[in-house]
Design a protein around this motif. Structure first.
Motif, mmCIF file in Angstrom:
data_model
loop_
_atom_site.group_PDB
_atom_site.id
_atom_site.type_symbol
_atom_site.label_atom_id
_atom_site.label_comp_id
_atom_site.label_asym_id
_atom_site.label_seq_id
_atom_site.Cartn_x
_atom_site.Cartn_y
_atom_site.Cartn_z
ATOM 1 N N ASN A 241 0.823 -1.210 0.000
ATOM 2 C CA ASN A 241 0.000 0.000 0.000
ATOM 3 C C ASN A 241 0.852 1.253 0.000
ATOM 4 O O ASN A 241 0.544 2.255 -0.639
ATOM 5 N N THR A 242 1.946 1.203 0.734
ATOM 6 C CA THR A 242 2.829 2.354 0.891
ATOM 7 C C THR A 242 4.235 1.846 1.173
ATOM 8 O O THR A 242 4.395 0.722 1.675
ATOM 9 N N PRO A 243 5.275 2.623 0.867
ATOM 10 C CA PRO A 243 6.637 2.171 1.162
ATOM 11 C C PRO A 243 6.862 1.803 2.631
ATOM 12 O O PRO A 243 7.703 0.959 2.925
ATOM 13 N N SER A 244 6.098 2.437 3.535
ATOM 14 C CA SER A 244 6.266 2.118 4.961
ATOM 15 C C SER A 244 5.920 0.671 5.275
ATOM 16 O O SER A 244 6.313 0.150 6.319
ATOM 17 N N ASP A 245 5.180 -0.002 4.355
ATOM 18 C CA ASP A 245 4.859 -1.416 4.551
ATOM 19 C C ASP A 245 6.117 -2.281 4.570
ATOM 20 O O ASP A 245 6.141 -3.347 5.181
ATOM 21 N N PHE A 246 7.157 -1.839 3.842
ATOM 22 C CA PHE A 246 8.339 -2.694 3.752
ATOM 23 C C PHE A 246 9.665 -1.961 3.927
ATOM 24 O O PHE A 246 10.721 -2.592 3.962
ATOM 25 N N ASP A 247 9.641 -0.634 4.061
ATOM 26 C CA ASP A 247 10.887 0.122 4.241
ATOM 27 C C ASP A 247 11.752 -0.445 5.360
ATOM 28 O O ASP A 247 12.972 -0.566 5.227
ATOM 29 N N PHE A 248 11.107 -0.784 6.475
ATOM 30 C CA PHE A 248 11.851 -1.196 7.661
ATOM 31 C C PHE A 248 12.485 -2.579 7.507
ATOM 32 O O PHE A 248 13.348 -2.962 8.297
ATOM 33 N N LYS A 249 12.060 -3.360 6.491
ATOM 34 C CA LYS A 249 12.643 -4.697 6.322
ATOM 35 C C LYS A 249 13.383 -4.851 4.991
ATOM 36 O O LYS A 249 13.584 -5.961 4.516
ATOM 37 N N LEU A 250 13.783 -3.716 4.404
ATOM 38 C CA LEU A 250 14.497 -3.766 3.128
ATOM 39 C C LEU A 250 15.800 -4.555 3.227
ATOM 40 O O LEU A 250 16.224 -5.197 2.270
ATOM 41 N N SER A 251 16.448 -4.503 4.392
ATOM 42 C CA SER A 251 17.710 -5.231 4.548
ATOM 43 C C SER A 251 17.513 -6.733 4.397
ATOM 44 O O SER A 251 18.440 -7.454 4.032
ATOM 45 N N GLU A 252 16.268 -7.201 4.678
ATOM 46 C CA GLU A 252 15.967 -8.632 4.549
ATOM 47 C C GLU A 252 15.308 -8.955 3.210
ATOM 48 O O GLU A 252 15.609 -9.969 2.587
ATOM 49 N N SER A 253 14.388 -8.069 2.776
ATOM 50 C CA SER A 253 13.579 -8.389 1.600
ATOM 51 C C SER A 253 14.135 -7.856 0.285
ATOM 52 O O SER A 253 13.687 -8.229 -0.784
ATOM 53 N N GLY A 254 15.114 -6.940 0.368
ATOM 54 C CA GLY A 254 15.695 -6.389 -0.847
ATOM 55 C C GLY A 254 17.200 -6.577 -0.865
ATOM 56 O O GLY A 254 17.806 -6.999 0.113
ATOM 57 N N VAL A 255 17.806 -6.281 -2.000
ATOM 58 C CA VAL A 255 19.268 -6.342 -2.124
ATOM 59 C C VAL A 255 19.765 -4.921 -2.324
ATOM 60 O O VAL A 255 19.466 -4.285 -3.343
ATOM 61 N N MET A 256 20.501 -4.409 -1.345
ATOM 62 C CA MET A 256 20.993 -3.038 -1.451
ATOM 63 C C MET A 256 22.054 -2.946 -2.542
ATOM 64 O O MET A 256 22.924 -3.816 -2.654
ATOM 65 N N LEU A 257 21.944 -1.899 -3.345
ATOM 66 C CA LEU A 257 22.857 -1.721 -4.467
ATOM 67 C C LEU A 257 23.685 -0.455 -4.257
ATOM 68 O O LEU A 257 23.137 0.645 -4.183
ATOM 69 N N GLY A 258 25.007 -0.621 -4.163
ATOM 70 C CA GLY A 258 25.881 0.540 -4.183
ATOM 71 C C GLY A 258 25.863 1.138 -5.584
ATOM 72 O O GLY A 258 25.271 0.569 -6.508
ATOM 73 N N GLU A 259 26.526 2.267 -5.757
ATOM 74 C CA GLU A 259 26.463 2.952 -7.058
ATOM 75 C C GLU A 259 26.949 2.063 -8.201
ATOM 76 O O GLU A 259 26.309 1.988 -9.249
ATOM 77 N N LYS A 260 28.061 1.368 -8.006
ATOM 78 C CA LYS A 260 28.593 0.509 -9.068
ATOM 79 C C LYS A 260 27.641 -0.638 -9.384
ATOM 80 O O LYS A 260 27.423 -0.995 -10.547
ATOM 81 N N ASP A 261 27.082 -1.245 -8.319
ATOM 82 C CA ASP A 261 26.141 -2.351 -8.517
ATOM 83 C C ASP A 261 24.861 -1.875 -9.209
ATOM 84 O O ASP A 261 24.286 -2.576 -10.043
ATOM 85 N N LEU A 262 24.411 -0.673 -8.840
ATOM 86 C CA LEU A 262 23.208 -0.114 -9.463
ATOM 87 C C LEU A 262 23.436 0.085 -10.963
ATOM 88 O O LEU A 262 22.600 -0.299 -11.783
ATOM 89 N N ILE A 263 24.573 0.674 -11.301
ATOM 90 C CA ILE A 263 24.890 0.898 -12.720
ATOM 91 C C ILE A 263 24.948 -0.441 -13.458
ATOM 92 O O ILE A 263 24.423 -0.583 -14.573
ATOM 93 N N LYS A 264 25.557 -1.422 -12.824
ATOM 94 C CA LYS A 264 25.671 -2.758 -13.428
ATOM 95 C C LYS A 264 24.292 -3.362 -13.677
ATOM 96 O O LYS A 264 24.030 -3.930 -14.746
ATOM 97 N N GLU A 265 23.391 -3.225 -12.681
ATOM 98 C CA GLU A 265 22.031 -3.769 -12.827
ATOM 99 C C GLU A 265 21.282 -3.060 -13.957
ATOM 100 O O GLU A 265 20.604 -3.694 -14.766
ATOM 101 N N LEU A 266 21.389 -1.734 -14.002
ATOM 102 C CA LEU A 266 20.676 -0.966 -15.016
ATOM 103 C C LEU A 266 21.186 -1.294 -16.418
ATOM 104 O O LEU A 266 20.415 -1.301 -17.385
ATOM 105 N N LYS A 267 22.467 -1.580 -16.533
ATOM 106 C CA LYS A 267 23.035 -1.885 -17.849
ATOM 107 C C LYS A 267 22.735 -3.309 -18.311
ATOM 108 O O LYS A 267 22.998 -3.650 -19.464
#
Length: 798
Positions: free
Chosen positions: A64-90
């Motif tokens: 419904n809103t980012p607050s539904d999962f913001d607090f558990k992003l470390s578990e449910s998402g994969v954090m991307l540093g700048e280099k990793d983000l660029i790699k994913e986008l490419k």
């Protein structure tokens, strides 16, 4: 850059630091719903409030809103540093940013993409920077001889704010002004003020909340407000669609705010075509296209403006990334020229690919219409939840359009209880009343639209063969004819005849299958008092219902203030409660629900109900922070209940904070019948913790995407796995004993220490809006139950 891959791969950027990040989820969800095709793959990337990028699952977009999962992003998402983000986008062919407000529309994310040679959809960084800044854009238009109104800018660290504001009011001889962030969204943080003093207060609020470092002051435009979508065609020429006129009440410093923009309400009406006349419409379109070119914009945009009494047109707001919720202006206006949601999104992406020389795949996945079974969806109605029903029915229809099993057809029950067969474009109207009025005036509207539609389709190179058969004429349908032509009716009505057994009884007599419980269960569950009695009579271990007092409306209407005060004291004493909840006995799950702090509040509530007031403004009752929608028809009875104190749960700075108070939390949990071997069995889905910003959940928090917090499933730190398992078992058993068929949603207070449940109500036809909690709960199952699969299961079992 890949040009020969079998599929087009799109990186979808959503979230962001702005207050419009919830709307960004709505936009991302629409793209996921309508562009997830055999020939297109979509990969969502979410930016949190600190602009950290995360690779997230597609399922999280249905929050419904980012607050539904913001607090558990470390578990449910994969954090991307700048280099990793660029790699994913490419790894993908093109990037689609759908972040609204600062960072998404002010050129910052576009600058990052340009710097790293990543192709993306939409306008470039310098364009966004100039167009999105309201003061800079207004100045740019004036320099290029477009009509503008005067404006002033205040900078956060300067000390001359008072002098600038006072001079601005005096020099322009104004009695009302708008104060807003220079680089904010088009509705959040906007204040309407009537004096320099109020302007100073608004400015102080914006700066104190760091909503921007620059604030714009401009005169309140007296005239007619409009908004318009502009698409760039494959030859690079901008094509303005038909603008939408916005009609709302501007008295007492009201304006077209966030609530009116994103939640269907009779406080605002949208007219498309607008009532300006052909010459003004053509002027708006021509100037809009010129400004699009002047800014050097790409692909698409939305412009907001005013037609002033003088006939001048003032463009005041430029949105490089238009909102894309299911009935947004983008989809409404494009549907008027025969484009479906998929059509217009494909067009935008394809145009961008052509511009950047990226191969765009041919359309595949043509459904075999012969094998699809008809499902008649009924939505709307005449009660206070008719607009939520419109949202639910429209969403069910849009989801089922992707089904290979079912072919949905939409029927509106209007506010006079007449049935209309509704074409695609009218399903996207803002309210039930708008749909009905446009059905009634359809022939006249078509005459007005004809020339504009042909010209737009021609300039966009759309052939008549591409137009869907769903864009037909609306027509009234006799009830008997509707019933005789329906094999399955999906009831998307909330409250009233949809949930009180009326429709269920009619369909059962005709032998027509339908979704949800039967007539007996529906009649029982719509009456909150009888539901509570039935639950308490079951004598289930650990399950009871909130005690309530049933009050005759006509009797209480005759009470004077002293009598109301005596009633207040009596019920408070009976329930041993300092405050109470009051609500209609047999209406929907949000209508007329209020917390009462005093006998004065109770008297005010009764008086407003007696007068037939459609909604209670903020502050009508003590501590009332949001509007309360009131019943359309006076309820025969009211229900007064004890207010249940709960633990305090808040999401702040990406952390879930839990302060124990009573060990009670509010939960909502869906139940769904599933086929097991040769029989159907009821199953309790994973519950959601519902977090209200006020005393009771508002209609926005329940049904408006981008607002409200639902945490699914509850974190182990709050609800242990043992208590969670016990809760699901008890809900399953309760549903079985209440003879629930198909699906329902049960709202309750859960004691997190012992697993005991205090049931609030049972919703036999729960909301199925785009971000409904039922979708979250289905996606939390193993394996995940997608929204489309859930809807198909609801139909399959009946």
């Amino acid at each position: 850059m890949k040009k020969n891959s079998a599929k087009l791969k799109i990186s979808l950027l959503c979230g962001g630091p702005s207050l419009e990040r919830g709307i960004s989820l709505n936009s991302a969800r629409s793209i996921m719903d309508h562009l997830s095709l055999e020939e297109i793959d979509i990969f969502p990337i979410y930016f949190d409030i600190e602009k950290n990028a995360y690779k997230i699952s597609k399922n999280q977009l249905y929050s419904n809103t980012p607050s539904d999962f913001d607090f558990k992003l470390s578990e449910s998402g994969v954090m991307l540093g700048e280099k990793d983000l660029i790699k994913e986008l490419k790894k993908t062919d093109i990037t689609f940013p759908v972040m609204h407000g600062p960072f998404g529309e002010d050129g910052k994310i576009q600058s990052f993409l340009e710097k790293n040679n990543i192709p993306f959809i939409g306008s470039g960084s310098s364009v966004c920077k100039n167009a999105f800044d309201k003061f800079r854009a207004n100045k740019f238009l004036k320099e290029n001889n477009f009509f503008t109104l005067p404006s002033a800018v205040l900078k956060i660290y300067h000390k001359n704010h008072k002098k600038i504001i006072e001079n601005f009011f005096m020099e322009n001889n104004i009695s009302r002004a708008i104060v807003k962030p220079a680089s904010g969204g088009s509705s959040i943080g906007v204040f309407s003020v009537s004096s320099p003093k109020e302007a100073m207060q608004a400015k102080n609020t914006l700066f104190s909340k760091r909503m921007d470092t620059r604030v714009v002051v401009e005169p309140f435009a007296s005239g007619i407000e409009f908004t318009m979508i502009i698409l760039k065609n494959k030859l690079g020429i901008p094509v303005a669609l038909l603008p939408t006129e916005i009609e709302t009440d501007y008295t007492e410093n009201q304006f077209f705010d966030f609530r009116k923009k994103y939640l269907p309400t009779r406080q605002v009406r949208w007219h498309c075509p607008p009532r300006f006349g052909k010459d003004i419409i053509e002027k708006i379109q021509a100037q809009g296209e010129q400004i699009f070119n002047l800014f050097k914009m790409n692909d698409f945009a939305r412009f907001d403006g005013w037609v002033l009494p003088s006939g001048d047109v003032w463009f005041c707001d430029f949105n490089p990334i238009s909102g894309m919720e299911q009935n947004s202006f983008l989809f409404q206006q494009s549907s008027l020229i025969g484009m479906t949601h998929e059509d217009v999104l494909r067009y935008i992406v394809e145009t961008s690919c052509v511009r950047q020389k990226i191969n765009f795949p041919q359309k595949r996945n043509v459904k075999n219409e012969k094998n699809r079974r008809k499902v008649s969806i009924v939505m709307g109605g005449s009660n206070s939840e008719r607009q939520v029903s419109l949202m639910s029915g429209t969403n069910v229809w849009l989801k089922l359009r992707k089904s290979k099993k079912y072919k949905p057809e939409v029927f509106l029950i209007d506010d006079f209880e007449k049935i209309w067969k509704v074409p695609y474009h009218l399903c996207l109207n803002h309210t039930v009343e708008e749909v009905r009025e446009n059905c009634e005036k359809y022939l006249n509207i078509e005459k007005e639209l004809s020339g504009f539609k042909k010209r737009a389709r021609l300039r966009l190179s759309l052939s008549e063969e591409e137009k869907s058969k769903e864009f037909c004429f609306p027509f009234k349908v006799d009830y008997e004819k509707f019933l005789s032509s329906s094999n399955f009716v999906f009831i998307a009505l909330h409250g009233g005849s949809g949930e009180d057994g009326t429709w269920q009884s009619i369909l059962e007599k005709k032998g027509i299958k339908f979704n949800g419980p039967n007539k007996e269960v529906s009649r029982l569950c719509i009456d909150k008092s009888k539901t509570a009695q039935s639950i308490n009579n079951l004598n289930m271990t650990g399950v009871s219902a909130i005690p309530g007092k049933k009050i005759d409306s006509q009797e209480i209407f005759s009470y004077n203030k002293d009598q109301v005060h005596n009633l207040w004291k009596k019920i408070k004493k009976e329930f041993n409660s300092r405050t109470l909840i009051i609500k209609p006995l047999d209406d929907g799950c949000t209508t007329g629900i209020a917390r009462i702090f005093s006998s004065k509040d109770l008297f005010t509530y009764i008086d407003c109900l007696k007068k037939g007031i459609s909604f209670l403004e903020k502050g009508t009752l003590s501590n009332q922070k949001e509007i309360i929608e009131m019943p359309v028809k006076t309820p025969s009875h009211l229900l007064i209940e004890k207010f249940i104190e709960t633990d305090i749960l808040r999401v702040a700075k990406n952390k879930l904070k839990h302060k124990r108070k009573t060990n009670l939390i509010e939960i909502t949990i869906g139940v769904l019948k599933e086929k097991r071997k040769n029989d159907y069995q009821i199953k309790a889905l994973n519950p959601s913790i519902t977090i209200s910003q006020g005393d009771v959940l508002t209609v926005e928090e329940k049904f408006q995407g981008g607002t409200g917090v639902n945490i699914t499933p509850p974190p182990e730190s709050i609800v242990s796995s043992k208590i969670l398992s016990k809760t699901k078992q008890r809900i399953k058993k309760l549903a079985e004993k209440m003879n629930i068929r198909g699906y329902s949603r049960i709202d309750a207070f859960l004691n997190i220490k012992n697993g005991n449940l205090l049931v609030i109500e049972i919703n036999t036809l729960p909301g199925l809006t785009p971000s409904t909690v039922l979708y979250h709960q289905g996606l939390a199952e193993k394996p995940p139950l997608t929204p489309l699969l859930m809807l198909e299961k609801i139909i399959d079992q009946d």
